[in-house]
Design a protein around this motif. Structure first.
Motif, short mmCIF file in Angstrom:
data_model
loop_
_atom_site.label_atom_id
_atom_site.label_comp_id
_atom_site.label_asym_id
_atom_site.label_seq_id
_atom_site.Cartn_x
_atom_site.Cartn_y
_atom_site.Cartn_z
N SER A 4 5.37 0.01 -2.90
CA SER A 4 5.10 -0.65 -4.17
C SER A 4 6.21 -0.31 -5.15
N THR A 24 -10.67 2.99 2.57
CA THR A 24 -9.85 3.80 1.69
C THR A 24 -9.39 5.02 2.46
N TYR A 55 -7.78 -0.86 1.23
CA TYR A 55 -7.66 -2.21 1.76
C TYR A 55 -8.93 -2.99 1.43
N TYR A 83 -9.80 -6.40 -5.05
CA TYR A 83 -8.75 -6.87 -4.14
C TYR A 83 -9.35 -7.38 -2.84
N TRP A 115 -3.32 3.11 -9.80
CA TRP A 115 -3.23 2.22 -8.64
C TRP A 115 -2.24 1.10 -8.91
N ALA A 116 -1.65 0.58 -7.83
CA ALA A 116 -0.71 -0.54 -7.94
C ALA A 116 -0.82 -1.40 -6.68
N PRO A 117 -0.58 -2.70 -6.81
CA PRO A 117 -0.57 -3.56 -5.63
C PRO A 117 0.53 -3.10 -4.66
N ALA A 118 0.26 -3.26 -3.38
CA ALA A 118 1.22 -2.81 -2.37
C ALA A 118 1.76 -3.98 -1.56
N ILE A 149 -3.72 -1.87 -1.93
CA ILE A 149 -3.26 -1.20 -3.15
C ILE A 149 -2.96 0.25 -2.76
N GLY A 190 -2.22 4.34 -4.41
CA GLY A 190 -2.46 5.18 -5.57
C GLY A 190 -1.73 6.50 -5.49
#
Length: 82
Positions: A43, A76, A54, A59, A27-30, A19, A21
């Motif tokens: 994203s 992170t 990760y 997730y 945050w958004a899925p990548a 993800i 940010g």
């Protein structure tokens, strides 16, 4: 773009578990593309990502492995002042 100390591989056609940010808590899925020691993240929901995670929190579907056969540990890129 993330750079690892060694080559990483995904167990499927696409790397999963990332993800991104904006550094402000959004945050958004990548989408992750593996290129040897590098992973390129993007994203459609985040125009200017500043941080990445990760296998974090909700997730846990990461599929990256190092050349030693071990899974890549959750991480992170956020920096928190001590």
């Amino acid at each position: 773009e993330l750079t690892f100390s060694g080559k990483v591989t995904a167990t499927a056609a696409a790397a999963t578990g990332f993800i991104v940010g904006d550094g402000q808590g959004h945050w958004a899925p990548a989408v992750a593309t593996v290129k040897g020691k590098r992973i390129l993240l993007s994203s459609p929901d985040m125009t200017a990502p500043q941080v990445a995670r990760y296998d974090w929190a909700d997730y846990p579907n990461g599929n990256l492995y190092g050349t030693n056969g071990l899974p890549v540990a959750p991480f992170t890129t956020e920096y928190k002042k001590p």
